[in-house]
Design a protein around this motif. Structure first.
Motif, PDB file in Angstrom:
ATOM      1  N   SER A 267       0.808  -1.205   0.000  1.00  0.00           N
ATOM      2  CA  SER A 267       0.000   0.000   0.000  1.00  0.00           C
ATOM      3  C   SER A 267       0.841   1.255   0.000  1.00  0.00           C
ATOM      4  CB  SER A 267      -0.930   0.010   1.213  1.00  0.00           C
ATOM      5  OG  SER A 267      -1.804  -1.080   1.163  1.00  0.00           O
ATOM      6  N   ILE A 268       1.949   1.246   0.754  1.00  0.00           N
ATOM      7  CA  ILE A 268       2.736   2.479   0.872  1.00  0.00           C
ATOM      8  C   ILE A 268       3.379   2.870  -0.449  1.00  0.00           C
ATOM      9  CG2 ILE A 268       5.002   1.543   1.523  1.00  0.00           C
ATOM     10  CD1 ILE A 268       5.085   3.727   3.673  1.00  0.00           C
ATOM     11  N   PHE A 269       3.484   1.904  -1.338  1.00  0.00           N
ATOM     12  CA  PHE A 269       4.045   2.213  -2.647  1.00  0.00           C
ATOM     13  C   PHE A 269       2.968   2.077  -3.733  1.00  0.00           C
ATOM     14  CE2 PHE A 269       7.693   0.887  -0.116  1.00  0.00           C
ATOM     15  CZ  PHE A 269       8.492   1.999  -0.286  1.00  0.00           C
ATOM     16  N   SER A 270       1.707   2.343  -3.364  1.00  0.00           N
ATOM     17  CA  SER A 270       0.603   2.150  -4.292  1.00  0.00           C
ATOM     18  C   SER A 270       0.642   3.115  -5.458  1.00  0.00           C
ATOM     19  CB  SER A 270      -0.726   2.312  -3.561  1.00  0.00           C
ATOM     20  OG  SER A 270      -0.820   3.618  -3.023  1.00  0.00           O
TER      21      SER A 270
ATOM     22  N   VAL B  92       6.310  11.919   1.864  1.00  0.00           N
ATOM     23  CA  VAL B  92       4.970  11.333   1.982  1.00  0.00           C
ATOM     24  C   VAL B  92       4.123  12.292   2.814  1.00  0.00           C
ATOM     25  CG1 VAL B  92       3.623   9.361   2.809  1.00  0.00           C
ATOM     26  CG2 VAL B  92       5.925   8.995   1.901  1.00  0.00           C
ATOM     27  N   THR B  93       2.942  12.702   2.314  1.00  0.00           N
ATOM     28  CA  THR B  93       2.108  13.640   3.067  1.00  0.00           C
ATOM     29  C   THR B  93       1.321  12.918   4.156  1.00  0.00           C
ATOM     30  OG1 THR B  93       0.130  13.427   1.677  1.00  0.00           O
ATOM     31  CG2 THR B  93       1.813  15.021   0.983  1.00  0.00           C
ATOM     32  N   ARG B  94       0.793  13.691   5.099  1.00  0.00           N
ATOM     33  CA  ARG B  94       0.011  13.122   6.198  1.00  0.00           C
ATOM     34  C   ARG B  94      -1.265  12.470   5.675  1.00  0.00           C
ATOM     35  NH1 ARG B  94       0.568  14.585  11.383  1.00  0.00           N
ATOM     36  NH2 ARG B  94      -1.653  15.032  11.642  1.00  0.00           N
ATOM     37  N   ALA B  95      -1.886  13.070   4.653  1.00  0.00           N
ATOM     38  CA  ALA B  95      -3.100  12.479   4.079  1.00  0.00           C
ATOM     39  C   ALA B  95      -2.779  11.151   3.400  1.00  0.00           C
ATOM     40  CB  ALA B  95      -3.733  13.445   3.076  1.00  0.00           C
ATOM     41  N   GLU B  96      -1.658  11.113   2.659  1.00  0.00           N
ATOM     42  CA  GLU B  96      -1.263   9.870   1.994  1.00  0.00           C
ATOM     43  C   GLU B  96      -0.971   8.777   3.014  1.00  0.00           C
ATOM     44  OE1 GLU B  96       0.867  11.925  -1.926  1.00  0.00           O
ATOM     45  OE2 GLU B  96       2.036  11.426  -0.157  1.00  0.00           O
ATOM     46  N   PHE B  97      -0.319   9.167   4.115  1.00  0.00           N
ATOM     47  CA  PHE B  97       0.004   8.164   5.121  1.00  0.00           C
ATOM     48  C   PHE B  97      -1.255   7.650   5.817  1.00  0.00           C
ATOM     49  CE2 PHE B  97       2.624   5.653   7.615  1.00  0.00           C
ATOM     50  CZ  PHE B  97       2.243   5.739   8.936  1.00  0.00           C
ATOM     51  N   ALA B  98      -2.249   8.546   6.013  1.00  0.00           N
ATOM     52  CA  ALA B  98      -3.514   8.112   6.618  1.00  0.00           C
ATOM     53  C   ALA B  98      -4.171   7.042   5.752  1.00  0.00           C
ATOM     54  CB  ALA B  98      -4.437   9.312   6.796  1.00  0.00           C
ATOM     55  N   ARG B  99      -4.179   7.277   4.451  1.00  0.00           N
ATOM     56  CA  ARG B  99      -4.774   6.296   3.531  1.00  0.00           C
ATOM     57  C   ARG B  99      -4.000   4.977   3.577  1.00  0.00           C
ATOM     58  NH1 ARG B  99      -4.435   4.690  -1.958  1.00  0.00           N
ATOM     59  NH2 ARG B  99      -6.479   4.235  -2.877  1.00  0.00           N
TER      60      ARG B  99
ATOM     61  N   TRP C  35     -10.593  14.258  -0.560  1.00  0.00           N
ATOM     62  CA  TRP C  35     -10.405  12.886  -1.056  1.00  0.00           C
ATOM     63  C   TRP C  35     -10.002  11.908   0.050  1.00  0.00           C
ATOM     64  CZ3 TRP C  35      -5.934  10.145  -0.479  1.00  0.00           C
ATOM     65  CH2 TRP C  35      -4.775  10.854  -0.200  1.00  0.00           C
ATOM     66  N   ALA C  36      -9.304  12.413   1.081  1.00  0.00           N
ATOM     67  CA  ALA C  36      -8.808  11.520   2.132  1.00  0.00           C
ATOM     68  C   ALA C  36      -9.682  11.551   3.386  1.00  0.00           C
ATOM     69  CB  ALA C  36      -7.370  11.894   2.494  1.00  0.00           C
ATOM     70  N   TYR C  37     -10.853  12.178   3.323  1.00  0.00           N
ATOM     71  CA  TYR C  37     -11.693  12.347   4.514  1.00  0.00           C
ATOM     72  C   TYR C  37     -11.939  11.043   5.270  1.00  0.00           C
ATOM     73  CZ  TYR C  37     -15.988  12.845   7.223  1.00  0.00           C
ATOM     74  OH  TYR C  37     -16.927  12.784   8.211  1.00  0.00           O
TER      75      TYR C  37
ATOM     76  N   THR D   1     -10.624   7.843  10.111  1.00  0.00           N
ATOM     77  CA  THR D   1     -10.306   6.533  10.680  1.00  0.00           C
ATOM     78  C   THR D   1      -8.928   6.537  11.336  1.00  0.00           C
ATOM     79  OG1 THR D   1     -11.664   5.425   9.023  1.00  0.00           O
ATOM     80  CG2 THR D   1     -10.025   4.086  10.151  1.00  0.00           C
ATOM     81  N   ALA D   2      -7.956   7.127  10.659  1.00  0.00           N
ATOM     82  CA  ALA D   2      -6.570   7.075  11.133  1.00  0.00           C
ATOM     83  C   ALA D   2      -6.295   8.029  12.281  1.00  0.00           C
ATOM     84  CB  ALA D   2      -5.612   7.382   9.971  1.00  0.00           C
ATOM     85  N   LYS D   3      -7.273   8.892  12.624  1.00  0.00           N
ATOM     86  CA  LYS D   3      -7.010   9.863  13.687  1.00  0.00           C
ATOM     87  C   LYS D   3      -6.735   9.173  15.025  1.00  0.00           C
ATOM     88  CE  LYS D   3     -11.816  10.641  15.118  1.00  0.00           C
ATOM     89  NZ  LYS D   3     -12.919  11.600  15.160  1.00  0.00           N
TER      90      LYS D   3
END
Length: 575
Positions: free
Chosen positions: A20-23, A72-79, A105-107, A112-114
């Motif tokens: 996933s991290i390299f999606s 890597v942004t915080r939104a990308e990492f949350a996803r 897009w990452a809402y 969930t990741a909060k």
């Protein structure tokens, strides 16, 4: 048998996490054994990257690079967190963060990741800062909590081996200590010493992520079953008791039409229309969405070329003549998502279709790089690079242009303030630390087609940007008098010698040499100053006083042994 299943599950989660991290990278067996041109064997992350490449888990970019320093942004990492660990999606009608609306897009991933990541609490509410880059201490919190290790009792003295332990946010110290003790995150050795450096505020890069995951794989003995707190639900969020959408599709003129069965269930809230280029069984929210239909009776939608997509694996727009997997996810109360079957369809080829540029940005070698996909069309002439301070969707010629690119094979440009802008709303040059809208307009023989717009904070050099003081101001009471408190972030740099506070009543960009010197600070630990009426500043060899009720521009210059770096400018009224 239970122990074996437990280890198998842990291994599976780790591998999914890595995938996933390299999606955003292309997956192909043909490239799995290539040597990346920008990752020599003596690179500190080489073994970790090589380990995963040899197992077909990750690959590089099409130009045979790995780009190890990409952030890597915080939104990308949350996803990444949510999808990799298959966390139950948790969203509510009440927004948790001021800067993450429901249409972001990452809402669903951020909501969930909060429970695993960090937020920023202010007097005005909580913020997530989705576009900020993820930092290493945030990664420590996420992995420790996801692996259920947050209640581990460990010796906090383990941090005494790290020279930058005082830079760890006070609420995260225990998580970092656990991550180190369990071998999840280690840090780098300090030359000529027995100590280490953790870099808690360091931006997480692709290379660091690769090494981190490599460490997780090689510490399988610390793997434990993932447990969730009371904010997470147990088990799968897709229940067999919920009706499943049955999707069919056909082509109608220049559109693909999706039809599905109407679901009569009182728990149904609506439907998410989902499209993927690579996933043969796409679902919401992990594969993004085209639209979310709140009409419970909806069972039909027409999808045309250039339909805008959110959070997909194929860019911003659905393209002419391309094949995709189409599906529908039913959304039920309690944040339950049930995906239907997928159908593979090719978007109709439209003779009068004109492709839009799909624009994105990144910092490469500390430079701001704007890029877009190549357009292969005999009618195509070139690209106009467009920037605006005010217009959210800039386009040529309305908003001027930076440069015209007539080489069809050129699909990126470094924006470094060496070329003056023509016809813009911000002057000839961009200002470091300020936010702009960037886009590209495609020039065809008989028309102009603007691409998507991206919003980004611009730095001509990201490395220097880290050295800039970041100012903020507020009115306070001090010794019974109203004054302005100017505060800036503390800078931890061995070359820092002090600060100079500069003021001007006319110049919106106060100059270090020409404008007023309000204060010269040699103590690196001082990061604020109170300013009030009648305070004196030195300009052209004379002292002047700040006037009550007047507006002034303030900035702070950081003085280093090898350079002087100015911070952002604030305009305030003297009380």
């Amino acid at each position: 048998m239970k122990g074996y299943c437990k280890k198998l599950l842990a291994s599976f989660l780790v591998i999914v996490f890595m995938i996933s991290i390299f999606s955003t990278i292309s997956f192909s067996q043909e490239q799995s054994n290539t040597i990346f041109s920008d990752l020599p064997q003596n690179h500190w992350a080489y073994n970790a990257v090589k380990f995963m490449v040899e197992r077909g888990i990750i690959t590089g970019y099409p130009d045979n690079t790995f780009r190890p320093d990409n952030p890597v942004t915080r939104a990308e990492f949350a996803r990444i967190m949510v999808i990799s660990l298959n966390l139950p999606i948790k969203v509510t009608d009440n927004l948790s963060f001021k800067d993450v609306p429901k249409d972001h897009w990452a809402y669903p991933y951020i909501e969930t990741a909060k429970y695993y990541l960090t937020g920023f609490r202010t007097q005005n509410g909580d913020y997530f800062k989705p576009s900020d880059y993820a930092v290493r201490e945030d990664m420590a919190v996420a992995l420790v909590k996801a692996k259920g290790l947050q209640n581990e009792n460990i010796d906090m003295n383990i941090l005494n081996n790290y020279i930058d332990k005082d830079q760890i946010s006070k609420n995260l110290v225990k998580y970092v200590a656990i991550a180190i003790a369990k071998g999840i995150m280690v840090g780098s050795p300090v030359p000529n010493s027995n100590q280490y450096k953790f870099e808690p505020q360091g931006i997480l890069t692709r290379a660091q992520a690769a090494v981190l995951l490599y460490n997780v794989i090689n510490n399988q003995s610390t793997e434990e079953k993932v447990t969730y707190d009371d904010n997470s639900s147990s088990g799968s969020n897709q229940q067999n008791t919920y009706p499943v959408p049955n999707v069919t599709a056909y082509t109608k003129g220049d559109k693909v039409v999706l039809i599905w069965n109407r679901i009569n269930d009182r728990k149904l809230k609506g439907y998410a229309v989902v499209i993927s280029k690579n996933n043969s069984q796409p679902g919401y929210p992990q594969d993004g969405y085209l639209t979310i239909l709140s009409d419970r009776n909806a069972n039909y939608i027409e999808i045309g070329v250039n339909s805008k997509y959110n959070g997909g694996d194929f860019g911003v727009y659905v393209k002419n003549g391309e094949e995709y997997y189409f599906s529908v996810t039913a959304i039920y109360e309690g944040n339950v998502y049930v995906k239907g079957n997928a159908v593979k369809m090719r978007m109709p080829v439209i003779p009068n279709y004109f492709e839009k540029p799909s624009v994105k940005y990144e910092y490469k070698d500390n430079k701001f790089v704007l890029s877009w996909q190549p357009i292969n069309d005999s009618r195509f002439v070139g690209y106009w690079v467009v920037i605006s301070k005010k217009s959210k969707e800039p386009k040529y010629p309305n908003n001027g242009y930076l440069v015209f690119v007539n080489d069809k094979n050129t699909t990126q440009i470094v924006i470094d303030n060496t070329i003056p802008y023509k016809g813009g709303d911000f002057g000839e040059y961009l200002k470091d630390g300020e936010e702009y809208y960037f886009s590209v307009t495609a020039q065809y023989q008989d028309r102009l087609i603007p691409g998507n717009s991206i919003k980004a904070i611009y730095y001509s050099n990201l490395e220097i940007a880290k050295l800039r003081p970041k100012l903020q101001a507020k009115t306070v009471r001090w010794w019974g008098q109203s004054c302005i408190n100017i505060k800036w972030d503390k800078i931890d740099n061995d070359k820092l010698q002090g600060y100079r506070v500069v003021v001007s009543d006319k110049n919106p960009s106060p100059d270090f040499n020409k404008d007023g010197l309000l204060a010269a600070i040699s103590d690196r630990n001082i990061t604020s100053i109170n300013v009030k009426a009648k305070d004196k500043y030195l300009i052209n060899g004379e002292y002047k006083e700040l006037k009550k009720g007047h507006y002034y521009y303030f900035t702070v210059y950081a003085i280093y042994s090898d350079r002087i770096v100015g911070g952002n400018v604030i305009k305030v009224k003297i009380p």
